[in-house]
Design an enzyme around this catalytic site. Structure first.
Site, PDB file in Angstrom:
ATOM      1  CE  LYS A   1      -2.163  -1.857   3.562  1.00  0.00           C
ATOM      2  NZ  LYS A   1      -1.786  -3.272   3.419  1.00  0.00           N
TER       3      LYS A   1
ATOM      4  CB  THR B   1       9.565   5.897   5.666  1.00  0.00           C
ATOM      5  OG1 THR B   1       9.111   5.250   4.478  1.00  0.00           O
ATOM      6  CG2 THR B   1      10.252   7.199   5.317  1.00  0.00           C
ATOM      7  CB  SER B   2       9.902   0.228   6.053  1.00  0.00           C
ATOM      8  OG  SER B   2       8.961  -0.807   6.158  1.00  0.00           O
ATOM      9  NE  ARG B   3       7.595  -1.245  12.406  1.00  0.00           N
ATOM     10  CZ  ARG B   3       6.657  -0.354  12.104  1.00  0.00           C
ATOM     11  NH1 ARG B   3       6.977   0.753  11.450  1.00  0.00           N
ATOM     12  NH2 ARG B   3       5.407  -0.539  12.459  1.00  0.00           N
TER      13      ARG B   3
ATOM     14  CG  ASP C   1       9.782   8.434  10.004  1.00  0.00           C
ATOM     15  OD1 ASP C   1       9.952   9.490  10.638  1.00  0.00           O
ATOM     16  OD2 ASP C   1       8.760   7.730  10.109  1.00  0.00           O
TER      17      ASP C   1
ATOM     18  CD  GLU D   1      11.594   3.386  15.832  1.00  0.00           C
ATOM     19  OE1 GLU D   1      12.102   3.679  14.735  1.00  0.00           O
ATOM     20  OE2 GLU D   1      10.371   3.361  16.027  1.00  0.00           O
TER      21      GLU D   1
ATOM     22  CG  HIS E   1       8.275   5.579  13.918  1.00  0.00           C
ATOM     23  ND1 HIS E   1       8.701   4.307  14.185  1.00  0.00           N
ATOM     24  CD2 HIS E   1       7.191   5.425  13.117  1.00  0.00           C
ATOM     25  CE1 HIS E   1       7.917   3.425  13.584  1.00  0.00           C
ATOM     26  NE2 HIS E   1       6.991   4.081  12.927  1.00  0.00           N
ATOM     27  CD  GLN E   2       8.186  14.154  11.572  1.00  0.00           C
ATOM     28  OE1 GLN E   2       9.066  14.565  12.310  1.00  0.00           O
ATOM     29  NE2 GLN E   2       7.405  14.977  10.892  1.00  0.00           N
TER      30      GLN E   2
ATOM     31  CG  PHE F   1       2.344   7.506  12.370  1.00  0.00           C
ATOM     32  CD1 PHE F   1       3.600   7.672  12.922  1.00  0.00           C
ATOM     33  CD2 PHE F   1       1.238   7.777  13.158  1.00  0.00           C
ATOM     34  CE1 PHE F   1       3.755   8.090  14.242  1.00  0.00           C
ATOM     35  CE2 PHE F   1       1.383   8.195  14.488  1.00  0.00           C
ATOM     36  CZ  PHE F   1       2.648   8.352  15.025  1.00  0.00           C
TER      37      PHE F   1
HETATM   38  P1  NAI Z   1       1.897  -3.869   2.882  1.00  0.00           P
HETATM   39  O1  NAI Z   1       1.724  -5.155   3.599  1.00  0.00           O
HETATM   40  O2  NAI Z   1       0.732  -3.281   2.146  1.00  0.00           O
HETATM   41  O3  NAI Z   1       3.116  -3.984   1.834  1.00  0.00           O
HETATM   42  C1  NAI Z   1       4.336  -4.599   2.126  1.00  0.00           C
HETATM   43  C2  NAI Z   1       4.881  -5.150   0.820  1.00  0.00           C
HETATM   44  O4  NAI Z   1       6.215  -5.639   1.080  1.00  0.00           O
HETATM   45  C3  NAI Z   1       4.074  -6.320   0.262  1.00  0.00           C
HETATM   46  O5  NAI Z   1       3.713  -6.065  -1.086  1.00  0.00           O
HETATM   47  C4  NAI Z   1       5.020  -7.510   0.382  1.00  0.00           C
HETATM   48  O6  NAI Z   1       4.852  -8.463  -0.665  1.00  0.00           O
HETATM   49  C5  NAI Z   1       6.371  -6.814   0.302  1.00  0.00           C
HETATM   50  N1  NAI Z   1       7.490  -7.632   0.791  1.00  0.00           N
HETATM   51  C6  NAI Z   1       7.504  -8.561   1.774  1.00  0.00           C
HETATM   52  N2  NAI Z   1       8.723  -9.103   1.878  1.00  0.00           N
HETATM   53  C7  NAI Z   1       9.506  -8.504   0.944  1.00  0.00           C
HETATM   54  C8  NAI Z   1      10.866  -8.633   0.556  1.00  0.00           C
HETATM   55  N3  NAI Z   1      11.680  -9.510   1.141  1.00  0.00           N
HETATM   56  N4  NAI Z   1      11.320  -7.848  -0.454  1.00  0.00           N
HETATM   57  C9  NAI Z   1      10.509  -6.969  -1.071  1.00  0.00           C
HETATM   58  N5  NAI Z   1       9.206  -6.808  -0.757  1.00  0.00           N
HETATM   59  C10 NAI Z   1       8.720  -7.553   0.244  1.00  0.00           C
HETATM   60  O7  NAI Z   1       2.449  -2.843   3.970  1.00  0.00           O
HETATM   61  P2  NAI Z   1       2.396  -1.253   3.933  1.00  0.00           P
HETATM   62  O8  NAI Z   1       1.130  -0.775   4.534  1.00  0.00           O
HETATM   63  O9  NAI Z   1       2.773  -0.788   2.581  1.00  0.00           O
HETATM   64  O10 NAI Z   1       3.543  -0.905   4.988  1.00  0.00           O
HETATM   65  C11 NAI Z   1       4.900  -1.241   4.746  1.00  0.00           C
HETATM   66  C12 NAI Z   1       5.695  -1.027   6.011  1.00  0.00           C
HETATM   67  O11 NAI Z   1       5.741   0.350   6.346  1.00  0.00           O
HETATM   68  C13 NAI Z   1       5.082  -1.673   7.285  1.00  0.00           C
HETATM   69  O12 NAI Z   1       5.471  -3.038   7.393  1.00  0.00           O
HETATM   70  C14 NAI Z   1       5.643  -0.841   8.390  1.00  0.00           C
HETATM   71  O13 NAI Z   1       6.812  -1.467   8.862  1.00  0.00           O
HETATM   72  C15 NAI Z   1       6.011   0.482   7.717  1.00  0.00           C
HETATM   73  N6  NAI Z   1       5.244   1.626   8.240  1.00  0.00           N
HETATM   74  C16 NAI Z   1       5.931   2.716   8.714  1.00  0.00           C
HETATM   75  C17 NAI Z   1       5.251   3.808   9.227  1.00  0.00           C
HETATM   76  C18 NAI Z   1       5.966   5.030   9.724  1.00  0.00           C
HETATM   77  O14 NAI Z   1       5.329   5.890  10.378  1.00  0.00           O
HETATM   78  N7  NAI Z   1       7.241   5.211   9.461  1.00  0.00           N
HETATM   79  C19 NAI Z   1       3.778   3.814   9.294  1.00  0.00           C
HETATM   80  C20 NAI Z   1       3.161   2.649   8.694  1.00  0.00           C
HETATM   81  C21 NAI Z   1       3.875   1.593   8.221  1.00  0.00           C
END
Ligand code: NAI
Length: 327
Positions: free
Chosen positions: A152, A229-231, A255, A260, A292-293, A295
């Site tokens: 997403k 910005t993921s983890r 981020d 953290e 971590h902002q 979101f």
């Molecule tokens: P999502 O589940 O919609 O998309 C994750 C995608 O990563 C999926 O299409 C999946 O197939 C893919 N994936 C899984 N393993 C993989 C790999 N080894 N290599 C490449 N792609 C791979 O998740 P969404 O909503 O897009 O969120 C992604 C991440 O963003 C979350 O897991 C979370 O850690 C992080 N996040 C960070 C925020 C922030 O404030 N910085 C807020 C919200 C989410």
């Protein structure tokens, strides 16, 4: 239902109190961990965030306290031992989507800031220094942007970067439908070798832990921009610092950070930072870090509160199929 709300902040109260008229929510500033487990006694639900600890021993403690559900008010769930929760019969729900745009737009903000040195220009102007040396950027149009994880958030990010006229590449074993119209699907090595900007949007799992390490950094173009910005655990921070020192990594935008939980979301401005790795990161002119902002938009907080309360309502009614459960 009675809910203990861990790691709460004033903005959580604002959004949850606006929408909640049916459950008893007790807000606690403490993170949930082995040390604070006693605070969860006598409640049905604990509501947790990204830096609360939900490992096996904490979950066993919650089970003994009679907790029925962990309601995560975030999307990622790498901090939960899902197998242990299943064995103990504790439900774990989350907010699978609150605003992919919030995170995607923040990611673009980091790219623009790093590229055009806006953080440095801001400080210079405050010092009456109007010189431009060291501030030169590059046109984004025509550059290659590699996205690791096109779910997403990755997809929302791709839509924006297409608007900038970038050539987009994606590495993802299961990209969302429609991604093929926004980017070329490639293997990870091709993405690492060909991208001018690399942005991480995959979840943190055993497979993706330290996905960016000495070996993967060595495959990247000299001067590449890396954004996370993921983890935090997706990046081996020590390896990244070595690449920054060597000048092979051109820019870093973060981020999130692996350690953290001892830093982010708190005002530590009158304290000495004990984390030497993080402290080193903050010394580079070509590194921009936010706490971590990504979101943190009004729309996202509203959706987080709505979905979390809906999950709790559904548990109360026994309608498990209406809960965003992690299974
Ligand atoms: P999502 O589940 O919609 O998309 C994750 C995608 O990563 C999926 O299409 C999946 O197939 C893919 N994936 C899984 N393993 C993989 C790999 N080894 N290599 C490449 N792609 C791979 O998740 P969404 O909503 O897009 O969120 C992604 C991440 O963003 C979350 O897991 C979370 O850690 C992080 N996040 C960070 C925020 C922030 O404030 N910085 C807020 C919200 C989410």
């Amino acid at each position: 239902m009675k809910i203990k709300f861990f790691s709460s902040k004033p903005y959580d109260h604002e959004f949850f109190d606006q929408l909640n008229d049916r459950h008893t929510i007790i807000y606690l500033e403490a993170h949930l961990s082995e040390k604070t487990l006693a605070l969860a006694e006598g409640v049905d639900i604990v509501c947790c965030f990204v830096n609360d600890t939900l490992n096996r021993s904490v979950l066993q403690g919650l089970y003994k306290h009679g907790v029925k559900m962990v309601a995560l008010r975030c999307a990622g769930f790498n901090n939960v031992d899902v197998d242990a929760a299943k064995e103990l019969g504790i439900k774990v729900c989350r907010v699978p989507e609150y605003s992919p745009h919030a995170v995607a737009e923040h990611t673009v903000g980091l790219i623009l800031d790093l590229n055009r040195n806006i953080h440095r220009a801001y400080n210079r102007i405050r010092e009456n220094d109007y010189s431009l040396h060291g501030l030169m950027g590059f046109d984004l149009t025509g550059k290659t942007v590699g996205v690791i994880g096109a779910g997403k958030i990755g997809k929302a990010f791709l839509e924006i970067m297409n608007g900038f006229g970038c050539n987009c590449l994606v590495s993802d074993p299961k990209p969302l439908p429609g991604v093929e119209n926004l980017a070329k699907l490639v293997d990870l090595d091709t993405l690492l070798e060909e991208s001018d900007i690399i942005s991480l949007h995959c979840p943190l799992t055993n497979d993706t832990y330290h996905l960016i390490n000495q070996q993967s950094l060595a495959k990247m173009k000299p001067g590449v921009m890396l954004i996370n910005t993921s983890r935090g655990g997706l990046i081996d921070t020590k390896a990244v610092i070595d690449s920054l020192k060597a000048g092979t990594l051109g820019y870093l935008g973060l981020d999130v950070y692996e350690e953290e939980s001892d830093l982010f979301f708190e005002d530590l401005s009158d304290q000495v930072i004990q984390d030497d790795i993080f402290a080193r990161l903050t010394t580079f002119p070509n590194v921009v870090i936010t706490g971590h902002q990504a979101f943190f938009t009004r729309e996202a907080l509203h959706k987080i509160a709505t979905t979390t309360l809906n999950n709790i309502d559904a548990l109360e009614r026994g309608n498990l199929d209406e809960i965003a459960l992690i299974e």
